[in-house]
Write a protein that holds these residues in place. Structure first.
Motif, short mmCIF file in Angstrom:
data_model
loop_
_atom_site.label_atom_id
_atom_site.label_comp_id
_atom_site.label_asym_id
_atom_site.label_seq_id
_atom_site.Cartn_x
_atom_site.Cartn_y
_atom_site.Cartn_z
N THR A 1 -13.06 -2.57 3.64
CA THR A 1 -11.95 -2.03 3.40
C THR A 1 -11.47 -1.04 4.54
O THR A 1 -12.43 -1.04 5.64
CB THR A 1 -11.99 -1.05 2.28
N GLY A 2 -10.37 -0.68 4.74
CA GLY A 2 -10.11 0.47 5.50
C GLY A 2 -10.17 -0.06 7.06
O GLY A 2 -9.95 -1.42 7.39
N VAL A 3 -10.38 0.61 7.81
CA VAL A 3 -10.50 0.08 9.45
C VAL A 3 -11.49 -0.94 9.60
O VAL A 3 -11.47 -1.89 10.31
CB VAL A 3 -10.86 1.35 10.31
N GLN B 1 -3.21 12.69 10.21
CA GLN B 1 -3.79 11.96 11.47
C GLN B 1 -3.79 10.35 10.76
O GLN B 1 -3.70 9.55 12.03
CB GLN B 1 -5.23 12.41 11.64
N ARG B 2 -4.04 9.99 9.68
CA ARG B 2 -4.03 8.60 9.13
C ARG B 2 -2.73 8.13 9.60
O ARG B 2 -2.25 6.96 9.83
CB ARG B 2 -4.53 8.42 8.01
N ALA C 1 -0.08 -3.74 -2.92
CA ALA C 1 0.29 -2.16 -2.94
C ALA C 1 1.21 -2.00 -1.57
O ALA C 1 0.71 -2.20 -0.41
CB ALA C 1 -1.16 -1.42 -2.81
N LEU C 2 2.43 -1.67 -1.83
CA LEU C 2 3.41 -1.28 -0.84
C LEU C 2 3.82 0.38 -0.97
O LEU C 2 3.80 0.78 -2.27
CB LEU C 2 4.58 -2.14 -0.78
N PRO C 3 4.11 0.80 0.05
CA PRO C 3 4.93 2.21 -0.06
C PRO C 3 6.27 2.04 -0.78
O PRO C 3 6.96 1.02 -0.78
CB PRO C 3 5.05 2.68 1.33
N ARG C 4 6.59 3.20 -1.37
CA ARG C 4 5.67 4.52 -1.44
C ARG C 4 4.42 4.15 -2.65
O ARG C 4 4.76 3.62 -3.75
CB ARG C 4 6.42 5.64 -2.10
N HIS C 5 3.09 4.54 -2.31
CA HIS C 5 2.22 4.12 -3.14
C HIS C 5 2.09 5.00 -4.41
O HIS C 5 1.66 5.95 -4.54
CB HIS C 5 0.79 4.23 -2.63
N ALA D 1 -3.93 2.60 4.06
CA ALA D 1 -3.14 3.04 2.81
C ALA D 1 -4.09 3.67 1.93
O ALA D 1 -5.42 3.44 1.92
CB ALA D 1 -2.78 1.53 2.23
N PRO D 2 -3.52 4.41 0.87
CA PRO D 2 -4.32 5.17 -0.12
C PRO D 2 -5.16 4.09 -0.82
O PRO D 2 -6.33 4.74 -1.46
CB PRO D 2 -3.42 5.84 -0.88
N VAL D 3 -4.95 2.74 -1.25
CA VAL D 3 -5.59 2.11 -1.84
C VAL D 3 -6.91 1.49 -1.34
O VAL D 3 -7.81 0.69 -2.14
CB VAL D 3 -4.64 1.00 -2.39
#
Length: 292
Positions: free
Chosen positions: A5-7, A36-37, A198-202, A229-231
């Motif tokens: 996940t993430g980076v 910052q993200r 999952a797409l914005p707005r989340h 993304a928050p997910v």
């Protein structure tokens, strides 16, 4: 559990030679604030342009203040933004993007989507994460597919085609108190994985539902607009595909295409997929379902 996940999820994809991947590597190991993200996400989306942007231009691109950009550079270990930009020019050299200033807003939106698709092609240079996702989705019986609000159409499109080759696809595209009940029902029926768009707005409900699905024992595969993304924190395998933001409403060509790529990968792990498709075609022809 193997987490991508993430980076790190982007890095696992092996896109080590692209400007976007070099930026992702730069952000690894740093605890970034939400602002910052947001800056990091904007930089990855415009990886080819970032080494040529001033701090003011980057702030405008990310929708933050110029001091926020300076603090972001310091958080990454640089003396300030000039030092960060100098580093970017050294490690991620790239020619400035073609000047599209003469394009109207509709053309610019198309050009932005083309760039998103180019970035997706770079990400897919290593097919292993998508192949792994395909195996997880093919093995899950049933297969719940979640997408709320802006992502509902992406989930519906995937579920529509997936049902032609997978024996039990369950679309979760309506929010409310029944959502967790339907996740519980899928788990009781034998589900092992859940696919989420999952797409914005989340919506907060998506994050909460994915956390609930993980607690219930499901492996969560997520297609999201960004590795930030928050997910990301509630996904076991996150596959990023950027959305376009140049129009009043976001455009999602790259997430849609990534969904079709996932379908292809899933079919590769369903031995009777071709037979199911041929059976459907035969029945459709007998019913005169389509106009030739």
């Amino acid at each position: 559990m193997d987490r991508s996940t993430g980076v790190d999820g982007d890095r696992d994809m092996g896109v080590t030679d692209s400007p976007a991947a070099r930026l992702q590597a730069l952000f690894e190991g740093h605890r970034l604030t939400p602002t910052q993200r947001r800056i990091a996400h904007s930089m990855v989306r415009r990886a080819a342009d970032v080494p040529f942007l001033s701090s003011v231009e980057l702030a405008e691109l990310a929708g933050v203040s110029q001091p926020s950009v300076t603090r972001f550079a310091v958080a990454l270990g640089f003396d300030g933004y000039p030092a960060l930009r100098k580093h970017l020019r050294e490690v991620a050299p790239a020619e400035p993007a073609v000047d599209t200033a003469s394009y109207n807003e509709y053309q610019q939106a198309v050009e932005a989507e083309i760039e998103n698709l180019r970035h997706l092609a770079e990400v897919l240079a290593d097919p292993r994460p998508v192949a792994r996702a395909g195996r997880l989705l093919a093995a899950s019986r049933p297969l719940p597919v979640l997408g709320l609000r802006a992502a509902a159409s992406q989930a519906y499109g995937f579920a529509y085609f997936a049902a032609k080759v997978h024996p039990d696809v369950r679309l979760l595209h309506e929010s409310g108190t029944m959502l967790q009940d339907r996740i519980d029902a899928a788990v009781r029926a034998g589900a092992s994985a859940l696919l989420c768009f999952a797409l914005p707005r989340h919506p907060r409900e998506v994050v909460d539902s994915l956390a609930y699905a993980k607690e219930a024992g499901l492996t969560v595969v997520t297609v999201a607009d960004s590795a930030f993304a928050p997910v990301a924190k509630v996904s076991d395998l996150l596959l990023p595909a950027a959305v376009g933001t140049g129009l009043a409403f976001d455009t999602a060509c790259a997430p849609m295409l990534l969904g079709r790529v996932l379908l292809e990968a899933m079919c590769d792990d369903l031995p009777d997929a071709q037979a199911r498709l041929e059976e459907f075609d035969a029945r459709a022809a007998a019913r005169g379902l389509f106009v030739e």
